[in-house]
Design an enzyme around this catalytic site. Structure first.
Site, PDB file in Angstrom:
ATOM      1  N   LYS A  87      -2.090  -1.678  -3.675  1.00 13.16           N
ATOM      2  CA  LYS A  87      -2.947  -0.494  -3.681  1.00 13.16           C
ATOM      3  C   LYS A  87      -2.085   0.757  -3.733  1.00 13.16           C
ATOM      4  O   LYS A  87      -1.143   0.876  -2.946  1.00 13.16           O
ATOM      5  CB  LYS A  87      -3.808  -0.487  -2.415  1.00 13.16           C
ATOM      6  CG  LYS A  87      -4.725   0.721  -2.265  1.00 13.16           C
ATOM      7  CD  LYS A  87      -5.494   0.663  -0.950  1.00 13.16           C
ATOM      8  CE  LYS A  87      -6.403   1.885  -0.803  1.00 13.16           C
ATOM      9  NZ  LYS A  87      -7.146   1.867   0.470  1.00 13.16           N
ATOM     10  N   LYS A 106       0.865  -1.180   0.000  1.00 11.59           N
ATOM     11  CA  LYS A 106       0.000   0.000   0.000  1.00 11.59           C
ATOM     12  C   LYS A 106       0.906   1.236   0.000  1.00 11.59           C
ATOM     13  O   LYS A 106       1.641   1.474   0.954  1.00 11.59           O
ATOM     14  CB  LYS A 106      -0.917   0.003   1.217  1.00 11.59           C
ATOM     15  CG  LYS A 106      -1.871   1.205   1.249  1.00 11.59           C
ATOM     16  CD  LYS A 106      -2.793   1.130   2.461  1.00 11.59           C
ATOM     17  CE  LYS A 106      -3.743   2.314   2.503  1.00 11.59           C
ATOM     18  NZ  LYS A 106      -4.642   2.260   3.675  1.00 11.59           N
TER      19      LYS A 106
END
Length: 333
Positions: free
Chosen positions: A249, A197
């Site tokens: 992400k 992320k």
């Protein structure tokens, strides 16, 4: 003398039927997950920076779950938007907090037709907007935050969440949560680790969606956009700690990381097409700059091509309905 090419790849592109026949990647509704924001307010709230997306209420949430199930989606990912916040993010572990109540409502409405997933992070619940509790110097205290994540995981499991999305990027979060769940006899709960992320500018509209109070940034715990190998390291560590699924992400700007993780991972790999990716297409289409429908499918196919087994996307419901109604989503037509 005219030289003719001996290889003619265009033969396989000459008609819609031929292109469908040789398409390498397609989309399926069951591989799409719809992120859903749930507010404590009495009425749904539109999100200005995400055209077509709104905060739902506990009363409207069952309708969203029904629509998602009817479209054949694989699941919904729930985010809570509380009215009150504090330094410890107490609402995250309160059984009567908005997210835990939403989990229960969604689980009842789903009735096994799709998976109910919950974001396991404190940022929506803290008054400072960070993903963990702060130390005396104002930094995020990793190990103290793990204690909060454990309590949050147990609360979400009790509320009925089937998949917990560990999105806080604290070191050791998967191991801590897995150990606590197993000790509580909740070996059935699936852990989705947001492993790679990144500290991305593409989260901007999401922070509007959850009414984030963040001042500053999250660069001390989210990944540097310049680092690819670091994403692989995080994913491998999460797998070792007991993750059932790993996530990259954002999706679009990190397709190289997604492809590298997918090549190496022995467990499912997901990707999150984030709010900024969604907003860029919607706003560009509204300005007449691109073909909206083609851009949506192309962006999703790109994520699948890079190796994602499932995709969290704000277009999940729209695309799922299209697939249900017999429209092929993949390849050139």
């Amino acid at each position: 003398m005219t030289t003719h090419p001996s290889h003619r790849p265009r033969r396989l592109r000459q008609s819609p039927a031929m292109r469908r026949l040789v398409t390498e990647h397609t989309l399926s509704a069951s591989a799409l997950v719809l992120p859903v924001f749930v507010t404590e307010r009495d009425e749904p709230q539109p999100i200005a920076t995400m055209p077509g997306v709104r905060q739902e209420t506990l009363e409207t949430l069952p309708q969203v779950v029904d629509a998602a199930a009817d479209a054949g989606l694989g699941g919904i990912m729930l985010f809570g938007v509380p009215l009150a916040r504090d330094a410890a993010g107490s609402g995250a572990t309160d059984p009567d907090g908005i997210l835990n109540r939403a989990i229960g409502v969604a689980r009842t409405a789903a009735a096994g037709r799709l998976t109910v997933q919950a974001d396991l992070c404190l940022d929506e619940f803290t008054d400072h907007g960070h993903c963990g509790v702060l130390d005396a110097q104002g930094g995020v205290d990793n190990d103290a935050t793990l204690e909060r994540y454990v309590a949050m995981a147990l609360a979400q499991a009790d509320a009925g969440a089937e998949i917990l999305g560990l999105s806080g990027m604290m070191d050791g979060q998967v191991a801590a949560v897995r150990e606590a769940l197993d000790a509580a006899g909740r070996t059935d709960v699936v852990l989705l680790a947001y492993s790679a992320k990144y500290a991305s500018a593409f989260y901007g509209p999401f922070r509007d969606a959850v009414e984030s109070t963040l001042v500053g940034d999250r660069k001390t715990y989210q990944l540097d956009p310049a680092n690819g190998r670091e994403g692989l390291l995080e994913a491998s560590r999460d797998i070792e700690e007991g993750a059932d699924i790993v996530m990259v992400k954002p999706a679009g700007p990190y397709l190289d990381v997604l492809a590298a993780v997918a090549e190496r991972s022995p467990i499912p790999v997901w990707a999150y097409q984030v709010s900024g990716e969604y907003a860029m297409v919607e706003l560009a289409a509204a300005a007449g700059a691109i073909d909206r429908d083609r851009a949506i499918i192309e962006s999703l196919i790109g994520i699948r091509r890079a190796g994602a087994d499932a995709i969290l996307t704000y277009w999940a419901l729209e695309v799922g309905r299209s697939l249900r109604d017999g429209h092929k989503a993949g390849g050139a037509r």
